[in-house]
Motif scaffolding. Structure first.
Motif, PDB file in Angstrom:
ATOM      1  N   SER A  18       0.792  -1.231   0.000  1.00  0.00           N
ATOM      2  CA  SER A  18       0.000   0.000   0.000  1.00  0.00           C
ATOM      3  C   SER A  18       0.819   1.274   0.000  1.00  0.00           C
ATOM      4  N   ILE A  19       2.143   1.176  -0.036  1.00  0.00           N
ATOM      5  CA  ILE A  19       2.968   2.389   0.090  1.00  0.00           C
ATOM      6  C   ILE A  19       2.769   3.334  -1.080  1.00  0.00           C
ATOM      7  N   VAL A  20       2.284   2.818  -2.209  1.00  0.00           N
ATOM      8  CA  VAL A  20       2.083   3.669  -3.378  1.00  0.00           C
ATOM      9  C   VAL A  20       0.705   4.324  -3.406  1.00  0.00           C
ATOM     10  N   ASN A  21      -0.225   3.870  -2.548  1.00  0.00           N
ATOM     11  CA  ASN A  21      -1.618   4.308  -2.690  1.00  0.00           C
ATOM     12  C   ASN A  21      -1.795   5.818  -2.576  1.00  0.00           C
ATOM     13  N   SER A  22      -1.229   6.416  -1.529  1.00  0.00           N
ATOM     14  CA  SER A  22      -1.415   7.856  -1.348  1.00  0.00           C
ATOM     15  C   SER A  22      -0.560   8.662  -2.329  1.00  0.00           C
ATOM     16  N   ALA A  23       0.553   8.073  -2.783  1.00  0.00           N
ATOM     17  CA  ALA A  23       1.437   8.774  -3.724  1.00  0.00           C
ATOM     18  C   ALA A  23       1.055   8.536  -5.182  1.00  0.00           C
ATOM     19  N   LEU A  24       0.029   7.716  -5.410  1.00  0.00           N
ATOM     20  CA  LEU A  24      -0.298   7.303  -6.770  1.00  0.00           C
ATOM     21  C   LEU A  24      -0.603   8.470  -7.710  1.00  0.00           C
ATOM     22  N   PRO A  25      -1.389   9.483  -7.300  1.00  0.00           N
ATOM     23  CA  PRO A  25      -1.622  10.606  -8.218  1.00  0.00           C
ATOM     24  C   PRO A  25      -0.330  11.285  -8.672  1.00  0.00           C
ATOM     25  N   THR A  26       0.629  11.433  -7.755  1.00  0.00           N
ATOM     26  CA  THR A  26       1.907  12.049  -8.109  1.00  0.00           C
ATOM     27  C   THR A  26       2.698  11.148  -9.051  1.00  0.00           C
ATOM     28  N   ILE A  27       2.736   9.843  -8.738  1.00  0.00           N
ATOM     29  CA  ILE A  27       3.474   8.898  -9.576  1.00  0.00           C
ATOM     30  C   ILE A  27       2.876   8.853 -10.983  1.00  0.00           C
ATOM     31  N   GLN A  28       1.554   8.788 -11.057  1.00  0.00           N
ATOM     32  CA  GLN A  28       0.889   8.735 -12.359  1.00  0.00           C
ATOM     33  C   GLN A  28       1.269   9.943 -13.210  1.00  0.00           C
ATOM     34  N   GLY A  29       1.289  11.111 -12.594  1.00  0.00           N
ATOM     35  CA  GLY A  29       1.620  12.320 -13.333  1.00  0.00           C
ATOM     36  C   GLY A  29       3.042  12.299 -13.873  1.00  0.00           C
ATOM     37  N   GLU A  30       3.980  11.754 -13.086  1.00  0.00           N
ATOM     38  CA  GLU A  30       5.378  11.791 -13.492  1.00  0.00           C
ATOM     39  C   GLU A  30       5.744  10.717 -14.507  1.00  0.00           C
ATOM     40  N   ILE A  31       5.026   9.586 -14.499  1.00  0.00           N
ATOM     41  CA  ILE A  31       5.357   8.529 -15.462  1.00  0.00           C
ATOM     42  C   ILE A  31       4.374   8.507 -16.634  1.00  0.00           C
ATOM     43  N   GLY A  32       3.439   9.459 -16.658  1.00  0.00           N
ATOM     44  CA  GLY A  32       2.527   9.572 -17.781  1.00  0.00           C
ATOM     45  C   GLY A  32       1.451   8.515 -17.832  1.00  0.00           C
ATOM     46  N   ALA A  33       0.917   8.106 -16.679  1.00  0.00           N
ATOM     47  CA  ALA A  33      -0.145   7.102 -16.632  1.00  0.00           C
ATOM     48  C   ALA A  33      -1.466   7.761 -16.287  1.00  0.00           C
TER      49      ALA A  33
END
Length: 525
Positions: free
Chosen positions: A45-60
């Motif tokens: 679950s470590i990615v759950n709260s950071a997912l919007p940021t990660i999606q934006g940076e990797i283009g997902a």
């Protein structure tokens, strides 16, 4: 090849008698196993709260981002039933050293990811290697501690199983907001270094038994990987690719059929199938497994949906979302202290029913969100969810090994873990599908109630345009308001489905049998 449980653990290390006390090396081994399990559950679950940021940076996109969470869960489903066989073949220490080393390498891949494909590859690797460290932690407790001291190990493992998933969003959110989301994965490097040191000191080396490779249910292993992989792609991308209009979806459907065909072939021909599906035919265990699927849907579904709602509707950052998710862990930790009393005093049917009812009720509470809802609106439901999940998980875990003969306890544990993770995978895929379908549905319904010729609509848009000084801005702002309301209604649908689905399986508790009086707690992740 069974999932590791106390009753199904292979005797690769001499067990201690009840009168003995564990030495320092044994406790270091337990610490290593617990640390490995904590790291593996944390990364779910470590990615759950950071997912919007990660999606934006990797283009997902939002729906593609669900792959980052799903890939880990599906990989765990494949590896957990194989853990006991890999342990017997390689030896416990060698197996865990390999798993820890590869987990570190795949964590680096995730941290360096610049594309969705690279991230999903790293998460698949993390799931395979991290999932191996969860059941082996239980094996270490069963083998290295005398019976009189095993409750300490069980309590440590139980706290790990609860803390990992609820601390994950908080830690990931803090790192994202204060350093970078990349460090949510780089954090594993120092943890793995400590883990390797503990393994080298705490566990003895065992000679590998490579001849056991011939005993593997290779058809079942290939079938499980292909079947679940094909099913996941089919569900995750089906809506976006217009289902069978897409060549990719048709191919994945074929892969799924071939995979499950190989899995069932292995069931019929292998001396020890990778996962003993015939246990599902038992009325009691089948009921436990179905409740496990629903438990996985609610556990993983809510921990994924809540941060996404807070980020997209309430404009919360990753750290703020992580704090909201953490609330569910507070009552769980307090309840762990009274676990032995609960197991002795509370009827399993009553406890499981209460746990599921509380979790279902909490989900239904979250089905009344508005555009103004924020983290405070989840406080009561999160606290309820924490109480419900510990009651349901604790007693269902006991029912797993009590509902089958002792020789099948390990297989039952592996199968229960698999179906629970499968429920989580279904939840994430279902959320992606609902987000696409229900967003469109609610948007169209609201637009139908706002005809362009309506005087009220024209006055509203005109007022907005006059305030902002540009005629087109009023129309665009109205469209954004419609999309915002449609998004809130979509999340209400998601929580409502999870709540009603949980309550629908409550009658299955009638098939459970009371736990034996004075029975020792069984360890099941």
């Amino acid at each position: 090849m069974a999932g590791a449980a106390t009753a199904g653990a292979p005797a690769t290390t001499t067990r201690r008698s009840p009168a003995e006390r564990a030495d320092t090396a044994a406790w270091l081994a337990v610490a290593a196993g617990t640390l490995g399990a904590f790291m593996a559950t944390l990364d779910i679950s470590i990615v759950n709260s950071a997912l919007p940021t990660i999606q934006g940076e990797i283009g997902a996109s939002g729906t593609e981002g669900a792959w980052i969470a799903t890939a880990y869960l599906v990989s765990e489903i494949v590896i957990i039933p194989m853990a006991a066989w890999l342990e017997r073949m390689l030896g416990l220490r060698t197996f865990l050293l390999i798993a820890a080393g590869l987990f570190t390498a795949f964590s680096v891949v995730c941290g360096l990811s610049t594309s969705l494909g690279m991230m999903v590859f790293g998460r698949i690797g993390q799931g395979f290697t991290g999932g191996a460290m969860i059941p082996t932690a239980q094996v270490i407790i069963a083998q290295r501690l005398p019976r009189s001291q095993q409750p300490i190990g069980i309590a440590a493992f139980g706290a790990t199983a609860i803390l990992g998933p609820v601390l994950g969003p908080l830690i990931g959110g803090w790192l994202t907001e204060n350093i970078s989301w990349h460090y949510a994965f780089f954090l594993n490097l120092p943890i793995c270094a400590i883990l390797v040191a503990l393994l080298l000191v705490g566990l003895p080396h065992e000679k590998a038994k490579l001849h056991l490779i011939r005993e593997a249910d290779w058809k079942g292993i290939a079938g499980l990987a292909l079947g679940l992989g094909g099913l996941t792609v089919f569900l995750e991308d089906g809506q976006r690719e217009q289902w069978f209009d897409s060549g990719l979806i048709r191919a994945m459907f074929a892969v799924m059929l071939v995979g499950f065909g190989l899995l069932f072939w292995g069931q019929a021909t292998a001396r020890r199938p990778i996962i003993k599906l015939k246990l599902l035919l038992d009325r009691q265990f089948g009921s436990v497994a179905l409740m496990g699927v629903v438990l996985g849907i609610v556990l993983y579904g809510t921990s994924y949906a809540i941060p996404q709602f807070l980020a997209s509707v309430a404009d919360y950052n990753a750290l703020q979302s992580g704090k909201v998710v953490l609330l569910s862990g507070v009552p769980s930790l307090f309840m762990m202290a009274i676990v032995p009393i609960l197991l002795r005093r509370v009827d399993i049917r009553l406890a499981v029913a209460a746990g599921l009812a509380i979790m279902g009720g909490a989900a239904l509470m979250d089905a009344n969100l508005t555009i103004a809802s924020a983290g405070d609106d989840f406080t009561a439901s999160q606290l309820m969810r924490g109480v419900g999940q510990i009651a349901a998980m604790l007693f269902l875990s006991q029912a797993v090994v009590r509902s089958v003969p002792p020789e099948d306890a390990g297989d039952a544990s592996g199968l229960f873990n698999a179906v629970r993770n499968l429920g989580g995978s279904f939840a994430l895929a279902g959320i992606s599908i609902l987000q696409d379908q229900r967003m469109w549905f609610h948007s169209r319904r609201m637009e139908e109630t706002l005809p362009a010729n309506s005087v009220a609509v024209q006055d509203y848009v005109g007022g907005l345009s006059q305030q902002l000084g540009t005629p087109s801005v009023g129309i665009r702002l109205l469209g954004q308001q419609i999309q915002g309301q449609a998004l809130v209604m979509t999340y209400n649908d998601i929580f409502w489905i999870m709540g009603v689905g949980t309550l629908a399986v409550l009658p299955l508790v009638l098939f459970l049998k009371p736990l034996p009086k004075d029975a020792e707690p069984a360890m099941v992740h």
